[in-house]
Design a protein around this motif. Structure first.
Motif, mmCIF file in Angstrom:
data_model
loop_
_atom_site.group_PDB
_atom_site.id
_atom_site.type_symbol
_atom_site.label_atom_id
_atom_site.label_comp_id
_atom_site.label_asym_id
_atom_site.label_seq_id
_atom_site.Cartn_x
_atom_site.Cartn_y
_atom_site.Cartn_z
ATOM 1 N N ASN A 49 42.399 -30.080 3.337
ATOM 2 C CA ASN A 49 42.255 -30.991 3.169
ATOM 3 C C ASN A 49 42.025 -31.886 3.185
ATOM 4 O O ASN A 49 41.423 -32.970 3.352
ATOM 5 C CB ASN A 49 43.466 -31.686 3.804
ATOM 6 N N THR A 50 40.770 -31.503 4.891
ATOM 7 C CA THR A 50 40.113 -32.740 5.626
ATOM 8 C C THR A 50 38.689 -32.653 4.495
ATOM 9 O O THR A 50 38.152 -33.548 4.650
ATOM 10 C CB THR A 50 39.748 -32.063 6.477
ATOM 11 N N PHE A 51 38.550 -31.212 4.405
ATOM 12 C CA PHE A 51 36.933 -31.169 3.494
ATOM 13 C C PHE A 51 36.965 -30.574 2.368
ATOM 14 O O PHE A 51 36.295 -29.547 1.774
ATOM 15 C CB PHE A 51 36.015 -30.329 4.435
ATOM 16 N N PRO A 52 38.097 -31.884 1.423
ATOM 17 C CA PRO A 52 37.976 -31.073 0.000
ATOM 18 C C PRO A 52 36.676 -31.133 -1.175
ATOM 19 O O PRO A 52 36.649 -29.976 -1.717
ATOM 20 C CB PRO A 52 38.387 -32.902 -0.484
ATOM 21 N N VAL A 53 35.279 -31.758 -1.293
ATOM 22 C CA VAL A 53 34.390 -31.421 -1.501
ATOM 23 C C VAL A 53 33.562 -30.038 -0.771
ATOM 24 O O VAL A 53 33.641 -29.246 -1.707
ATOM 25 C CB VAL A 53 33.115 -31.822 -1.139
ATOM 26 N N LEU A 144 25.472 -43.233 10.449
ATOM 27 C CA LEU A 144 24.900 -42.042 10.324
ATOM 28 C C LEU A 144 23.497 -42.040 9.278
ATOM 29 O O LEU A 144 22.844 -42.515 8.425
ATOM 30 C CB LEU A 144 25.786 -41.581 9.058
ATOM 31 N N SER A 145 22.288 -41.181 9.833
ATOM 32 C CA SER A 145 21.772 -40.507 8.871
ATOM 33 C C SER A 145 21.415 -38.876 8.661
ATOM 34 O O SER A 145 22.256 -38.245 9.673
ATOM 35 C CB SER A 145 20.496 -40.739 9.659
ATOM 36 N N TYR A 146 20.901 -38.351 7.181
ATOM 37 C CA TYR A 146 21.072 -37.100 7.134
ATOM 38 C C TYR A 146 20.331 -36.525 6.278
ATOM 39 O O TYR A 146 18.995 -37.139 6.246
ATOM 40 C CB TYR A 146 22.593 -36.637 6.233
ATOM 41 N N HIS A 147 19.747 -34.871 6.364
ATOM 42 C CA HIS A 147 18.943 -34.420 5.670
ATOM 43 C C HIS A 147 18.797 -34.650 4.218
ATOM 44 O O HIS A 147 17.645 -34.475 4.058
ATOM 45 C CB HIS A 147 18.548 -33.596 6.330
ATOM 46 N N TYR A 148 20.601 -34.319 4.035
ATOM 47 C CA TYR A 148 20.498 -34.215 2.745
ATOM 48 C C TYR A 148 20.997 -35.159 2.180
ATOM 49 O O TYR A 148 22.032 -36.347 3.149
ATOM 50 C CB TYR A 148 21.349 -32.976 2.716
ATOM 51 N N PRO A 149 21.545 -35.396 0.741
ATOM 52 C CA PRO A 149 22.470 -36.483 0.625
ATOM 53 C C PRO A 149 23.718 -35.983 0.048
ATOM 54 O O PRO A 149 24.543 -36.100 -0.813
ATOM 55 C CB PRO A 149 21.978 -37.340 -0.727
ATOM 56 N N VAL A 150 24.253 -36.113 1.228
ATOM 57 C CA VAL A 150 25.618 -35.636 1.444
ATOM 58 C C VAL A 150 26.935 -36.893 0.637
ATOM 59 O O VAL A 150 27.276 -35.546 0.967
ATOM 60 C CB VAL A 150 26.255 -35.564 2.473
ATOM 61 N N HIS A 151 26.266 -37.812 0.647
ATOM 62 C CA HIS A 151 26.929 -38.241 -0.319
ATOM 63 C C HIS A 151 27.416 -38.268 -1.965
ATOM 64 O O HIS A 151 27.953 -38.609 -2.956
ATOM 65 C CB HIS A 151 27.619 -40.121 0.199
ATOM 66 N N ARG A 152 26.559 -37.321 -1.229
ATOM 67 C CA ARG A 152 26.456 -36.985 -3.368
ATOM 68 C C ARG A 152 26.836 -36.000 -3.923
ATOM 69 O O ARG A 152 26.789 -34.647 -4.825
ATOM 70 C CB ARG A 152 24.720 -37.236 -4.140
ATOM 71 N N ILE A 153 26.413 -34.310 -2.865
ATOM 72 C CA ILE A 153 26.844 -33.587 -2.556
ATOM 73 C C ILE A 153 28.547 -33.234 -4.157
ATOM 74 O O ILE A 153 29.006 -33.787 -3.733
ATOM 75 C CB ILE A 153 27.135 -32.407 -1.938
ATOM 76 N N GLY A 154 28.039 -32.335 -4.882
ATOM 77 C CA GLY A 154 29.523 -31.917 -5.405
ATOM 78 C C GLY A 154 28.973 -30.680 -6.433
ATOM 79 O O GLY A 154 28.069 -30.332 -6.699
#
Length: 241
Positions: A49-53, A144-154
């Protein structure tokens, strides 16, 4: 009392890792299985429930293996059940060897957890001290800073390579207590870092530092762009006047 404590510890160890720790003597196997399933499924459902993606891109076997590793290997420090998800994100980042199935998995977990954590902590965050004439970053905003585009992952987007430029996101709670995010860029990200750094006492010092670091061909254009960016972020409530 010592004997009772020993029995409880043996029972707890068995529930966590039945393959390694034998069951206490005298307990019916059927009853043990009920407890094994109950405890594990509670954790698995909380994390799903916390990590639906993350759950959506892992098949059942991958998900079960990941949760089982966490359930078996990690000793949680929080007494609060909802915050176990935060320890799961920490586990994937610092302890787990099981994230190779997708190289972005640890960052994705942190991104999904940040949304929950910000919602729960935003109201209790303390207002930062204002320094000079600099705008103040809202305590209801995280940079926040990431190496991957985490907001678009699906399911339809599973990147395998890190981005050439860090993925910068601003996650914030708006006036309706909704968590939103703004995709940023390295220049804005660095601006916000300088605004949060008390050693840079006013906007003149901030601007000078940015110009020194970025060496733009047209300094006036960059400064104008930064002014516009500050105004936009103030409109969103990310920066406070």
């Amino acid at each position: 009392m010592a004997e009772l404590r020993e029995q409880q510890l043996q029972f707890a160890n068995h529930l966590r890792n039945p393959a390694k720790f034998p069951a206490p003597q005298g307990v019916e196997e059927r009853r043990l299985q009920i407890y094994r399933d109950l405890f594990f499924n509670n954790i698995a459902n909380l994390l799903a429930n916390t990590f639906p993606v993350m759950r959506s891109i892992l098949n059942d076997a991958q998900w079960q293996a990941l949760v089982r590793d966490f359930y078996t290997e990690h000793h949680c420090e929080t007494p609060l059940f909802p915050w176990i998800a935060g320890e799961f994100a920490e586990y994937l980042l610092n302890e787990s060897d099981n994230v190779g199935v997708f190289p972005f998995l640890a960052e994705l977990a942190y991104y999904e957890w940040s949304e929950i954590a910000l919602r729960h902590t935003a109201d209790d965050a303390e207002m930062p001290m204002r320094v000079g004439d600099k705008p103040v970053l809202s305590p209801r905003c995280w940079v926040l800073s990431y190496h991957y585009p985490v907001h678009r992952i699906g399911k339809d987007f599973l990147p395998q390579q890190v981005e050439a430029i860090p993925v910068c996101l601003l996650m914030y709670c708006n006036q309706d207590d909704e968590v939103k995010f703004v995709e940023s860029n390295p220049a804005t990200f660095r601006l916000l870092q300088l605004l949060m750094d008390d050693t840079f006492i006013n906007m003149d010092v901030v601007n000078t530092q940015l110009l020194q670091e970025m060496q733009p061909e047209k300094p006036d254009v960059l400064l104008k762009h930064l002014q516009q960016t500050i105004a936009q972020l103030q409109g969103l409530g990310v920066l406070l006047v």
